[in-house]
Design a protein around this motif. Structure first.
Motif, PDB file in Angstrom:
ATOM      1  N   VAL A 103       1.992  -4.731  -2.077  1.00  0.00           N
ATOM      2  CA  VAL A 103       1.369  -3.533  -1.907  1.00  0.00           C
ATOM      3  C   VAL A 103       1.163  -3.238  -0.361  1.00  0.00           C
ATOM      4  CG1 VAL A 103      -0.172  -1.680  -2.253  1.00  0.00           C
ATOM      5  CG2 VAL A 103       0.941  -2.998  -4.229  1.00  0.00           C
ATOM      6  N   GLU A 104       0.229  -4.402   0.086  1.00  0.00           N
ATOM      7  CA  GLU A 104      -0.004  -4.339   1.563  1.00  0.00           C
ATOM      8  C   GLU A 104       1.124  -4.068   2.462  1.00  0.00           C
ATOM      9  OE1 GLU A 104      -2.175  -7.583   2.515  1.00  0.00           O
ATOM     10  OE2 GLU A 104      -3.143  -6.793   4.242  1.00  0.00           O
ATOM     11  N   GLU A 105       2.005  -4.988   2.331  1.00  0.00           N
ATOM     12  CA  GLU A 105       3.538  -4.998   3.237  1.00  0.00           C
ATOM     13  C   GLU A 105       4.093  -3.684   2.938  1.00  0.00           C
ATOM     14  OE1 GLU A 105       4.449  -9.584   3.272  1.00  0.00           O
ATOM     15  OE2 GLU A 105       5.256  -8.420   1.544  1.00  0.00           O
ATOM     16  N   HIS A 106       3.952  -3.204   1.745  1.00  0.00           N
ATOM     17  CA  HIS A 106       4.928  -2.325   1.470  1.00  0.00           C
ATOM     18  C   HIS A 106       4.412  -0.835   2.086  1.00  0.00           C
ATOM     19  CE1 HIS A 106       6.939   0.732  -0.823  1.00  0.00           C
ATOM     20  NE2 HIS A 106       8.076  -0.100  -1.274  1.00  0.00           N
ATOM     21  N   LEU A 107       3.124  -0.736   2.141  1.00  0.00           N
ATOM     22  CA  LEU A 107       2.373   0.439   2.788  1.00  0.00           C
ATOM     23  C   LEU A 107       2.815   0.121   4.436  1.00  0.00           C
ATOM     24  CD1 LEU A 107      -1.015   0.728   0.944  1.00  0.00           C
ATOM     25  CD2 LEU A 107       0.906   2.188   0.942  1.00  0.00           C
ATOM     26  N   ASP A 108       2.578  -0.899   4.940  1.00  0.00           N
ATOM     27  CA  ASP A 108       2.801  -1.358   6.471  1.00  0.00           C
ATOM     28  C   ASP A 108       4.336  -0.746   6.616  1.00  0.00           C
ATOM     29  OD1 ASP A 108       0.268  -2.230   6.739  1.00  0.00           O
ATOM     30  OD2 ASP A 108       0.922  -4.392   6.892  1.00  0.00           O
ATOM     31  N   SER A 109       5.153  -1.035   5.944  1.00  0.00           N
ATOM     32  CA  SER A 109       6.587  -0.712   6.159  1.00  0.00           C
ATOM     33  C   SER A 109       6.625   0.778   6.553  1.00  0.00           C
ATOM     34  CB  SER A 109       7.691  -1.174   5.113  1.00  0.00           C
ATOM     35  OG  SER A 109       7.625  -0.261   3.987  1.00  0.00           O
ATOM     36  N   GLY A 110       5.902   1.516   6.113  1.00  0.00           N
ATOM     37  CA  GLY A 110       5.971   2.950   6.268  1.00  0.00           C
ATOM     38  C   GLY A 110       5.506   3.418   7.703  1.00  0.00           C
ATOM     39  N   ALA A 111       4.867   2.539   8.393  1.00  0.00           N
ATOM     40  CA  ALA A 111       4.361   2.837   9.683  1.00  0.00           C
ATOM     41  C   ALA A 111       5.108   2.483  10.872  1.00  0.00           C
ATOM     42  CB  ALA A 111       3.165   2.140  10.013  1.00  0.00           C
ATOM     43  N   PHE A 112       6.262   3.515  10.841  1.00  0.00           N
ATOM     44  CA  PHE A 112       7.405   3.263  11.906  1.00  0.00           C
ATOM     45  C   PHE A 112       7.143   3.612  13.376  1.00  0.00           C
ATOM     46  CE2 PHE A 112       8.085   7.180   9.666  1.00  0.00           C
ATOM     47  CZ  PHE A 112       7.963   7.994  10.793  1.00  0.00           C
ATOM     48  N   THR A 113       6.252   4.347  13.632  1.00  0.00           N
ATOM     49  CA  THR A 113       5.666   4.571  15.070  1.00  0.00           C
ATOM     50  C   THR A 113       4.930   3.607  15.594  1.00  0.00           C
ATOM     51  OG1 THR A 113       4.079   5.943  14.481  1.00  0.00           O
ATOM     52  CG2 THR A 113       5.828   7.042  14.967  1.00  0.00           C
ATOM     53  N   SER A 114       5.142   3.012  16.800  1.00  0.00           N
ATOM     54  CA  SER A 114       4.364   1.863  17.318  1.00  0.00           C
ATOM     55  C   SER A 114       2.718   2.068  17.057  1.00  0.00           C
ATOM     56  CB  SER A 114       4.627   1.455  18.490  1.00  0.00           C
ATOM     57  OG  SER A 114       4.664   2.445  19.393  1.00  0.00           O
ATOM     58  N   GLU A 115       2.297   3.445  17.388  1.00  0.00           N
ATOM     59  CA  GLU A 115       1.085   3.774  17.321  1.00  0.00           C
ATOM     60  C   GLU A 115       0.298   3.291  15.953  1.00  0.00           C
ATOM     61  OE1 GLU A 115      -1.091   7.494  18.768  1.00  0.00           O
ATOM     62  OE2 GLU A 115       0.399   6.465  20.157  1.00  0.00           O
TER      63      GLU A 115
END
Lengths: 236, 294, 241, 552
Positions: A103-115
């Motif tokens: 779940v954690e990684e999955h959420l992270d994968s949505g953060a596509f801007t570097s900020e």
């Protein structure tokens, strides 16, 4: 108030099939728009057209003034990531998840801007506040979750980045009514600030009074937004 | 007893080199869905890159090794640009990709043959000629170097895949390419990353193997077939499976050489692979492959 | 053979399955008599499709038995069940792309011995009112005709039971009426049992003799349709929470 | 027309005045008047770029002998006609014509004829090298036909084809040397070797899918190579095993030997073609086409045991490959290790992919191209492999299914573009596009639709809130002109999907239904709304129709 999404004369379809007919739509920042319509009338195709996933499209699509529409046929998904990086957060219908990621990684994968990638921890916390049940499951692979939890993860993934336009495609589809309501409420909780949100839904009653405006979609055209008394009269 | 340990160390040395290629094959398959049979070419390309660097730039062995890795990266990116990017959204991609990479290795091998001739080349020893004696077993620096460097490479790659953002993107794409494009992961860009990383692994194995054996335009063929069969036995797409399979096959090679003779190595190896595949059709770690059932 | 089994035409007992650790079906019991139309309804994700896959033999159940004509047929693959007389249709049948309609039917006729004469195919096509040129390529058929092509291939072996997966999805009303008529004829006049999986209640209103409602992998109600609609459990699952 | 446009807006009597309209005014401005001619002109003019109308005639039509449009000539004793022809009447001249539905038999016949007479027409200078290449072509083409059966028909991605051929060749050579078998025994024994290998290789094929199997067979190929090259019995030192009995007599003239070899290769090719035809085109091929890979559901539901059929085809082609292996041994007096090399596999893959996987013509033509490049243009040196690689790359990158798929690919592409262009045009509101119009036989229908469209465009301009309100007040009876026009149009509509009012309980419950327009098929309910009075139902129906009109 600026125009987040500006669609002019959009037609889109798959091969010889034309699903969206000459559609105009303007969505301003801070707006939460519901699109309602029956199955097969083009709600998902509208989202796909914005994301560049249809087979062909004509017309103009602008996101914060930047043209992303393509007036030519396109390989499905070839340009999607470029469009998405303009600031789209798509919460797709069905099981578009990464089964093996936690779940954690999955959420992270949505953060596509570097900020947003830098602030991902903080963002994650915020999302877990909204979706309480995910807190315990943070290290579980997404494939093991139930339908409602998967939908939460998929919506949370969309919320990870600072998107300009959130697009949720039938967030309650196939969920038990109670869970569906919970998911929808979470969507409504998102603080929009400068961004906008579109929610597609089959069930009008779920959205009534909760979004800024509701647009009907029928046979590839938008209905009900035109405020003429004629069409309002026809609606009931 | 000494003999067996010596052979086992030999086996591990060989396994670590082939294991690098196997892991590369595995990662490419699972991330891109591409069965890359041009690692043989990338192997030779990297080897010649290292050789050229040694000849024309600087002869320091470690530098040569890094140049081999760099050449491998270039080779990988080249294959990605020529085959993967044009073909990846066409129907029957898997077969197309495989035949395309075969064509690349055919053309590439011939071009290498044209430029360098069939004569074998040799790279310098990277790790010197030192020897260590542990418990009656003499370990040459060469072997320790090979094992350590390939383990190091593997660890770096696995770590990178696990924790970095690109790694996350690659893993996401392995599981659901369509959903990946929706969250803004470009197939092409990720393809280049994957091929560069796997190219680097091949480049390292090329540099390591060419210093002990020799380098020729088609010397990549056997390592590639071995790598592919290791990847196959481990279950395409699984790094862990590939590592386990590499170790098993390394032992097998050592033991067969000891008890049956060198020329039976391939036979026992394939018998082993066939047995494993018949028992578990998806290889040792086949379960993980479910993510990409296209 | 014990007496319990002897009266079975087609039934399943205590079916359970889990996929990837998630339980999809839990102790499902279904029984169907010749000439009966049994509807299975339930919201999305209730396990309807998994059930029909188990009954037709494409999935293997974890526990339980599928019984057909007093025989336990757990180990029979789909094609063998098809030869025994269990027909099965798909929601969106993928038709073979390389063949024409005539060749498809010919291949279906010759799928196993005894090979059927062409009249059987014509008869089956007539039953479902499948009227297209037999020289037409399969890829040019529309959804409804694709379903009819599959129905024809299935019906020419004269099955005793047909399992149908959402036969009405994506069709216009006139076509649904046609399916309605066909099914009525098959079940009432030819005494073929029909099992229909559907997620919309209204379609089953006219045809189904009996309805089974599933939710989250379990049967929550069973009986005729009017009783079902008034059942509080069904209301909860289907309409509002 | 401009004078009409500038005319002052007139007023008309407010139909609602009777019931007390807003403001009590008896006169309201008319809806803006539009010139029907202008509307007609607007409708007729295409605002979108149009393309040429008309369809191409793909089939070549030949005029017929006499009046008959069928052909009774058949291959005795089957019911097959010689060429698949279809009789049609020319639409314009009404003369009977024939269309050849399948011209491939003609091309096959011509090209095989060319191969058959090749030894007699070749110039002397090239004769030897070309005929030698021709013999090789025959053998490779037969191998590739069998391989096509495995990959295309059976859908088993096996790369061990040359391994079977090679093992059969080596074993039979070895037997011939050691037991002194005559040459005609070699293919027979080869068949058994092929069967044995086929069984061994087919076992994993049942369990493994696609690429695992492909890689495994690649490994098997390598295994065979290592086994043969390292074992002393098979002449590890000499690069191959030679010395088998052969059908080519050494005492003949060299040219006779070459011609005998050429024709034997040709005969093998013919035999392989027949095998292909009888496996791929008959029952087993058909049921395998019913079950393409990953899409077996349809076949399973119709009772096809596709796995068994696949293995059967695999075994048949293994036997054939074994036969070819024995033949190969008898042809060359043995075999070289080359046949197992990875290079041979790549070349073989090139042969079957260039032409198009799964087709007999593709396999043969691909083999021809590669053999010509590989064996005839020897002076190119290593460049010829680069050329082969480039052809392969071209096929992979641009073609859907090899060279022989170009035609279909082009048509698919054209149809796709056409469909896209057609559907992405601005809508013509029910009128036909010119391309569609060519597909309609009844030209009246086109004009009727155009007229209807014009009518609707006009009626749309009439519809306003007043009209709706008027209808609500008085659904039946005399109406204002505008409403009257609209109602006439609605009443005139076609019977299918025409709305009607259904009375559930007289004076209490009314519903709206739609007629099916087909005899014997009952009307269907269109909405669940219940109207209390028949007038309300009439109005509801009217609103529905207006909605349909505005949307059309």
């Amino acid at each position: 108030m600026s125009n987040i999404l500006e669609i002019k004369g959009l037609s889109a379809g798959y091969g010889p099939l034309r699903v969206i007919h000459d559609l105009d739509l303007i969505i301003q920042s801070g707006e939460r728009v519901g699109i309602v319509g029956l199955n097969g009338h083009g709600k998902t195709t509208l989202f796909y057209a914005i994301a560049g996933l249809t087979h062909w499209q004509r017309g103009s699509i602008k996101i914060s003034g930047k043209e992303i529409g393509r007036t030519r046929s396109q390989g499905p998904g070839r340009y999607t990531h470029i469009v998405v990086k303009e600031g789209l957060a798509i919460m797709p219908q069905g099981d578009e998840i990464f089964h093996g990621l936690t779940v954690e990684e999955h959420l992270d994968s949505g953060a596509f801007t570097s900020e947003s990638w830098k602030n991902r921890k903080q963002k994650r916390e915020e999302i877990l506040e909204i979706f309480e049940p995910l807190k315990k499951l943070i290290h579980t692979p997404v494939g093991r979750l139930s339908g409602g939890e998967r939908r939460m993860v998929s919506i949370g993934r969309g919320m990870m980045s600072e998107a300009k336009l959130y697009m949720a495609d039938e967030p309650t589809l196939g969920l038990a009514p109670k869970i569906g309501k919970g998911v929808l409420e979470a969507l409504l909780k998102i603080d929009l600030k400068d961004s906008a949100m579109i929610i597609a839904e089959q069930n009008v009653a779920l959205l009534e009074g909760k979004v800024d405006r509701i647009i009907g979609m029928h046979a590839g055209k938008l209905k009900g937004e035109a405020s003429s008394s004629l069409s309002m009269g026809l609606k009931n | 007893m000494n003999d067996i340990i010596f052979l086992i160390i030999n086996g591990i040395t060989v396994a670590s080199i082939y294991g690098l290629i196997a892991v590369a094959v595995s990662i490419t398959w699972s991330a891109l869905g591409l069965l890359n049979l041009s690692y043989g070419f990338i192997f030779s390309f990297a080897g010649y890159g290292a050789w050229l660097a040694e000849r024309h730039i600087y002869g320091e062995p470690i530098f040569v090794m890094f140049m081999g890795i760099a050449a491998g990266i270039i080779g990988g990116i080249m294959v990605c640009l020529i085959v993967f990017i044009p073909v990846h959204d066409k129907p029957n991609f898997t077969i197309r990709g495989m035949i395309g990479t075969l064509a690349v290795s055919l053309i590439g091998g011939q071009i290498l043959l044209q430029n360098f001739g069939p004569k074998a080349k040799l790279l310098p020893e990277f790790f010197g000629y030192g020897k260590i004696k542990i418990l009656d077993v003499t370990l040459t620096a060469d072997k320790i170097g090979i094992i350590c460097s390939s383990i190091l490479m593997l660890t770096i790659v696995v770590k990178w895949m696990k924790s970095s953002r690109r790694g996350l993107e690659i893993r996401a794409m392995m599981m659901n390419p369509h959903a990946a494009s929706i969250v803004g992961i470009g197939v092409r860009k990720t393809g280049i990353y994957v091929m560069a990383v796997t190219g680097a692994m091949t480049g390292l194995s090329a540099a390591l193997l060419s210093q002990t054996y020799y380098l020729s335009p088609f010397s990549g063929l056997t390592p590639m077939i071995k790598g592919v069969s290791i990847a196959l036995m481990g279950g395409l797409g699984s790094v862990r499976g590939a590592v386990i399979a590499a170790i098993i096959l390394g032992f097998n090679e050592a033991l067969t050489t000891k008890f049956l003779g060198g020329r039976y190595v391939l036979m026992t190896q394939f018998a082993l692979i066939i047995i494993v595949l018949i028992i578990r059709p998806r290889g040792i770690a086949g379960i993980l492959d479910k993510a990409r059932e296209a | 053979m014990n007496k319990e089994l002897a009266k079975n035409f087609f039934s399943c007992k205590n079916i359970s399955i889990d996929l990837g650790g998630r339980e999809i079906l839990r102790n499902i019991n279904i029984d169907i008599k010749p000439g009966e139309v049994l509807g299975i309804i339930g919201p999305n994700g209730a396990g309807k499709t998994s059930l029909i896959e188990i009954l037709s033999g494409r999935y293997k159940q974890k526990t339980g038995d599928v019984i057909y004509k007093d025989q336990v047929i757990n180990d029979k693959p789909l094609y063998e069940r098809a030869r025994m007389g269990i027909g099965r249709t798909y929601q969106t049948p993928v038709v073979p792309e390389e063949l024409t309609v005539g060749e498809t039917l010919k291949a279906a006729r010759q799928s196993t011995k005894p090979y059927l004469p062409v009249t059987d195919a014509e008869y089956a096509a007539d039953l479902v009112k499948f009227k297209v040129s037999w020289d037409m390529a399969n890829t040019k058929l529309e959804t409804f005709n694709r379903r009819k092509l599959l129905m024809t291939s299935v019906l020419m072996r004269e099955p005793d039971i047909i399992l149908m997966d959402e036969p009405a999805s994506g069709l216009i009303n006139a076509e649904i009426d046609e399916i309605d008529n066909t099914l009525r004829m098959l079940s009432k006049e030819m005494n073929i049992a029909v099992l229909i999986v559907e997620h919309r209640i209204e379609l089953l209103e006219t045809i189904a003799d009996r309805v089974v409602v599933m939710d989250a992998g379990e049967i929550i109600a069973e009986g005729n349709l009017e009783d079902i609609i008034n059942n509080p459990k069904v209301k909860e699952a289907y309409f509002e929470g | 027309m401009s004078d009409i446009k500038t005319k002052k807006r007139k007023t008309w009597k407010n139909p609602l005045a009777v019931w007390g309209a807003k403001g009590g005014n008896h006169e309201v401005p008319t809806p803006e008047w539009k010139n029907p001619h202008q509307i007609w002109r607007d409708t007729k003019a295409f605002k979108v770029p149009t393309t040429k109308i008309g369809r191409f005639h793909y089939e070549y039509k030949s005029s017929n002998h006499g009046e008959k449009i069928w052909n009774r000539l058949r291959w005795w004793p089957t019911r097959r006609t010689i060429l698949w022809t279809q009789g049609v009447y020319n639409r314009k001249s009404l003369k009977p014509e024939k269309i050849r539905k399948d011209k491939r038999p003609i091309f096959w016949f011509l090209s095989l004829l060319a191969l058959a007479i090749m030894p007699f027409i070749l110039p002397d200078g090239y004769k030897n090298s070309l005929l030698t290449a021709g013999g090789i072509f025959g053998i490779y083409a037969s191998i590739n036909l069998c391989w096509t059966l495995v990959i295309g028909t059976a859908g088993i991605f096996s790369l061990a084809t040359y391994a079977i051929v090679g093992m059969s060749a080596f074993l039979t050579t070895w037997l011939s040397i050691n037991l002194g078998l005559p040459w005609w025994m070699l293919p027979m024994i080869g068949m058994f070797v092929g069967l044995a290998f086929g069984v061994i290789i087919a076992l994993p094929a049942l369990r493994l899918d696609g690429f695992y199997y492909g890689l495994l067979t690649l490994g098997l190929n390598e295994l065979c190579r290592v086994f043969i090259t390292t074992s002393h019995a098979f002449g590890a030192a000499s690069g191959g095993l030679y010395g088998a009995d052969t059908f080519v007599n050494d005492n003949w003239e060299p040219m006779t030997q070459t011609i005998v070899q050429y024709y034997s290769g040709f005969a093998l090719l013919i035999a392989a073609l027949f095998l292909f035809r009888f496996v791929d085109g008959k029952r087993i091929g058909r049921i395998l086409k019913l079950a393409p890979e990953k899409k077996e559901a349809f076949a399973e539901a119709s009772g096809v045991n596709y796995k068994r059929a696949r293995v059967t085809v695999f075994l048949i082609s293994s036997i054939a490959l074994g036969f070819i292996g024995g033949f190969y041994a008898a042809y060359y007096r043995g075999s070289a290790f080359d046949i197992f090399s990875f290079h041979t596999v790549i070349m073989g893959l090139a042969m079957i992919t260039i032409g198009g996987i799964g087709r007999a013509d593709g396999a043969v033509a691909g083999t021809l191209i590669i053999v010509v490049l590989d064996r005839v243009l020897v002076e190119l040196g290593p460049y010829r492999y680069i050329i082969i690689g480039l052809i392969m790359m071209f096929t992979i990158l641009f073609l859907k299914n090899g060279l022989f798929g170009i035609r279909k690919q082009f048509r698919d592409w054209r149809d796709k573009k056409k469909g896209e262009a057609r559907s992405s045009r601005l809508e013509r509101g029910g009128e036909m596009l010119p391309e569609q119009a060519t597909e309609i036989d009844n030209k009246d229908e086109i004009y009727r639709k155009r007229y209807d469209k014009m009518q609707r465009e006009f009626l749309k301009t009439l519809i306003c809130d007043e009209i709706i309100e008027e209808h609500k007040q008085k659904p039946l009876g005399q109406h204002s002109e505008a409403l009257e026009r609209v109602c006439y149009y609605f009443r005139r509509g076609a019977m299918n999907d025409k709305y009607v009012v259904k009375c559930e309980v007289p004076f209490k419950k009314y519903k709206i239904m739609a007629l099916s327009g087909v005899r014997g098929r009952s009307p269907r309910l269109v909405e669940d709304k219940i109207y209390d009075t028949v007038e309300a139902a009439y109005h509801g129906l009217f609103l529905r129709r207006i909605q349909d009109l505005m949307e059309a």
